[in-house]
Structures are given as structure tokens and as C-alpha cells.
Scaffold this motif. Sequence first.
Motif, PDB file in Angstrom:
ATOM      1  N   GLY A  19      -4.100 -12.367  -2.959  1.00 37.15           N
ATOM      2  CA  GLY A  19      -5.281 -11.519  -2.825  1.00 37.15           C
ATOM      3  C   GLY A  19      -5.909 -11.605  -1.452  1.00 37.15           C
ATOM      4  O   GLY A  19      -6.238 -10.581  -0.830  1.00 37.15           O
ATOM      5  N   LEU A  20      -6.073 -12.845  -0.942  1.00 33.26           N
ATOM      6  CA  LEU A  20      -6.683 -13.011   0.373  1.00 33.26           C
ATOM      7  C   LEU A  20      -5.778 -12.459   1.468  1.00 33.26           C
ATOM      8  O   LEU A  20      -6.269 -11.900   2.463  1.00 33.26           O
ATOM      9  N   TYR A  21      -4.471 -12.570   1.274  1.00 35.28           N
ATOM     10  CA  TYR A  21      -3.546 -12.005   2.267  1.00 35.28           C
ATOM     11  C   TYR A  21      -3.753 -10.494   2.396  1.00 35.28           C
ATOM     12  O   TYR A  21      -3.784  -9.956   3.510  1.00 35.28           O
ATOM     13  N   LEU A  22      -3.882  -9.809   1.273  1.00 30.45           N
ATOM     14  CA  LEU A  22      -4.099  -8.360   1.327  1.00 30.45           C
ATOM     15  C   LEU A  22      -5.416  -8.016   2.008  1.00 30.45           C
ATOM     16  O   LEU A  22      -5.497  -7.051   2.777  1.00 30.45           O
ATOM     17  N   ILE A  23      -6.453  -8.796   1.734  1.00 31.16           N
ATOM     18  CA  ILE A  23      -7.756  -8.553   2.352  1.00 31.16           C
ATOM     19  C   ILE A  23      -7.676  -8.752   3.861  1.00 31.16           C
ATOM     20  O   ILE A  23      -8.180  -7.923   4.647  1.00 31.16           O
ATOM     21  N   LEU A  24      -7.039  -9.830   4.301  1.00 32.95           N
ATOM     22  CA  LEU A  24      -6.968 -10.154   5.734  1.00 32.95           C
ATOM     23  C   LEU A  24      -6.055  -9.212   6.497  1.00 32.95           C
ATOM     24  O   LEU A  24      -6.212  -9.041   7.706  1.00 32.95           O
ATOM     25  N   ASN A  25      -5.098  -8.610   5.805  1.00 28.39           N
ATOM     26  CA  ASN A  25      -4.124  -7.742   6.476  1.00 28.39           C
ATOM     27  C   ASN A  25      -4.283  -6.284   6.071  1.00 28.39           C
ATOM     28  O   ASN A  25      -3.327  -5.509   6.145  1.00 28.39           O
ATOM     29  N   GLU A  26      -5.481  -5.914   5.690  1.00 29.85           N
ATOM     30  CA  GLU A  26      -5.742  -4.560   5.213  1.00 29.85           C
ATOM     31  C   GLU A  26      -5.296  -3.491   6.209  1.00 29.85           C
ATOM     32  O   GLU A  26      -4.735  -2.456   5.831  1.00 29.85           O
ATOM     33  N   LYS A  27      -5.505  -3.732   7.505  1.00 31.96           N
ATOM     34  CA  LYS A  27      -5.198  -2.719   8.511  1.00 31.96           C
ATOM     35  C   LYS A  27      -3.708  -2.432   8.629  1.00 31.96           C
ATOM     36  O   LYS A  27      -3.305  -1.398   9.169  1.00 31.96           O
ATOM     37  N   THR A  28      -2.880  -3.346   8.130  1.00 28.06           N
ATOM     38  CA  THR A  28      -1.426  -3.124   8.156  1.00 28.06           C
ATOM     39  C   THR A  28      -1.029  -2.004   7.208  1.00 28.06           C
ATOM     40  O   THR A  28      -0.069  -1.270   7.459  1.00 28.06           O
ATOM     41  N   TYR A  29      -1.795  -1.860   6.132  1.00 25.89           N
ATOM     42  CA  TYR A  29      -1.393  -0.967   5.056  1.00 25.89           C
ATOM     43  C   TYR A  29      -2.120   0.372   5.154  1.00 25.89           C
ATOM     44  O   TYR A  29      -3.022   0.688   4.369  1.00 25.89           O
ATOM     45  N   THR A  30      -1.703   1.139   6.148  1.00 27.43           N
ATOM     46  CA  THR A  30      -2.230   2.488   6.325  1.00 27.43           C
ATOM     47  C   THR A  30      -1.437   3.463   5.447  1.00 27.43           C
ATOM     48  O   THR A  30      -0.429   3.094   4.838  1.00 27.43           O
ATOM     49  N   LEU A  31      -1.872   4.704   5.392  1.00 28.07           N
ATOM     50  CA  LEU A  31      -1.170   5.696   4.572  1.00 28.07           C
ATOM     51  C   LEU A  31       0.286   5.857   4.992  1.00 28.07           C
ATOM     52  O   LEU A  31       1.166   6.125   4.160  1.00 28.07           O
ATOM     53  N   GLY A  32       0.556   5.680   6.295  1.00 28.41           N
ATOM     54  CA  GLY A  32       1.933   5.791   6.771  1.00 28.41           C
ATOM     55  C   GLY A  32       2.849   4.738   6.181  1.00 28.41           C
ATOM     56  O   GLY A  32       4.076   4.918   6.159  1.00 28.41           O
ATOM     57  N   TYR A  33       2.269   3.658   5.687  1.00 30.82           N
ATOM     58  CA  TYR A  33       3.068   2.576   5.100  1.00 30.82           C
ATOM     59  C   TYR A  33       3.817   3.050   3.854  1.00 30.82           C
ATOM     60  O   TYR A  33       4.865   2.510   3.502  1.00 30.82           O
ATOM     61  N   LEU A  34       3.278   4.069   3.198  1.00 31.54           N
ATOM     62  CA  LEU A  34       3.895   4.582   1.976  1.00 31.54           C
ATOM     63  C   LEU A  34       5.274   5.172   2.227  1.00 31.54           C
ATOM     64  O   LEU A  34       6.071   5.306   1.296  1.00 31.54           O
ATOM     65  N   SER A  35       5.575   5.550   3.464  1.00 30.86           N
ATOM     66  CA  SER A  35       6.892   6.119   3.779  1.00 30.86           C
ATOM     67  C   SER A  35       7.852   5.079   4.340  1.00 30.86           C
ATOM     68  O   SER A  35       8.998   5.412   4.641  1.00 30.86           O
ATOM     69  N   ASN A  36       7.392   3.835   4.487  1.00 30.96           N
ATOM     70  CA  ASN A  36       8.274   2.764   4.979  1.00 30.96           C
ATOM     71  C   ASN A  36       9.357   2.448   3.957  1.00 30.96           C
ATOM     72  O   ASN A  36       9.132   2.493   2.748  1.00 30.96           O
ATOM     73  N   TRP A  37      10.531   2.097   4.471  1.00 30.07           N
ATOM     74  CA  TRP A  37      11.650   1.778   3.577  1.00 30.07           C
ATOM     75  C   TRP A  37      11.319   0.618   2.636  1.00 30.07           C
ATOM     76  O   TRP A  37      11.707   0.647   1.466  1.00 30.07           O
TER      77      TRP A  37
END
Length: 250
Positions: free
Chosen positions: A121-139
Amino acid sequence: MVESVYVSLLYVMLCLAPLVFITLLWVPAPYGRYVRPGWGPIVNNRLGWLIMESPACLLMLVPFYFLYENLVACIFLSLWQSHYIHRAFIYPLTLKSEKNVPFMIILMAFLFNVVNAYLNGLYLILNEKTYTLGYLSNWNFILGASLFVIGFLGNKKADRLLRENRKLNTSSQYQIPDKFLYRFISCPNYFSESVQWLGWAIMIMGLPAWLFFFWTVANLLPRAISHHKWYKENVRGYSKAKKAFLPFIL
């Protein structure tokens, strides 16, 4: 302070995983058919599973508060909750209430789920900026999410077949299903759950997610091997050609 605690917990869990794996290869975890005295008071099976699994569900509600505007993170959290809502609050109702779980097993599982939820949970909070909408198209998102769903559905189907088989079995001889992946491996429920959390790790691409996958295998693979050996010794007509967990093991 928070960072140092977080990193310390990561390293502790990373070091413990192989030790747990090796230990469980020799000493099966004492619940289910392997329950035995010496592990503290005995707790009702349904209550035990609720206590064990609920922290992973309830604690992962906290990241929703911080990440509710991040669609990708919310997808991650929703997939997580799809597993743990079922595991904590629905799955226990399908268990035989007369079977019990030692208190020490409940305590260890409870602590693991608290730490695991905290790390992921804390990892997702700290790395929120990594998961932009463009991430949805990543392999890795596409592959990971697909594996998660396949593993989730496979696990539920394997568990359902086990329950149905128990209801239909009128003999005293233990039997296992001969459908689905049970035709090839002994424990498709454990195999499917491992595929599910492999998908989580690929999807997230973070150390806590991979650590969770390693812990899943460290717990479930030894148990699958124990089941496989037990089946060969106790189930009449059980095919020795079947494998315990993965097609290339045993």
C-alpha cells in the motif's frame, strides 16, 4: 523514520522468504489435514480465516483515500480487494466449521498480512506519479492484469470443484476432482493463486509486489508438494504422473 522502517521490513521479509520455504518443505504448516498439537489454542476454522485475511483487505482501504484520483492505482487496489474481500469474508463461509486452526498459524498469517498490506500500500502511495494513464498501455500492465484475472478465476474454479467433489463423495475414501487442471497437477488452486500474484508483481513492477509473489510461492509450493505426496499415499488410484504444483516439478 518511516522510510527506515519500511526498508528494514522489506529486507527482513526478503530474508525470511527462503527460510520459510525451506522449513515448510520439511515441516508442513499445521492446518487442514496437517493440524497437530503444540501450536497453541485451537480456533474455529471460519473465524480463524476471517482474522487471518481481513487485515489485507481493511488496511488496503487506506491507499484508496490517498489515491482515489489516480485511475491506475485504483485499478490495482480494486484487483487486490477482489481477492481479499472474497478470501476474508466469503471463502470462510464455504469451509467446514468443525475444522479448526491453531492460534499460532492465525497469528503468523495475521502479522504477514499486516506487513504485506503496509509494504504494498505504501509503495503505491509513494510511487503514485509512476502510474499515469499511459501506464495502462504498457506491456507489463496488460500481461500482469491478464495473469491476475486468469489466476483469480482459476483459483476460484479449483476451490469450487473441490467443494462440489466433497458433496458428491459418499464414500469414506478421500477423492479429488478429475476435471480442469486437476487432470494434470495436484493443486491447481495453489498454482492459480501463484499465477495471480505473479500477475500482480508484473503489473506493479515494484519490489514489494515481487516480494509478495516470492512469499506466495514459499508458502504454497511446499504445501502443494506435501499434498501431492499425501495423495499418492492415501488416494486410491491416484495417478503418480500428476505433478504437485507446476508441470515440470516432481
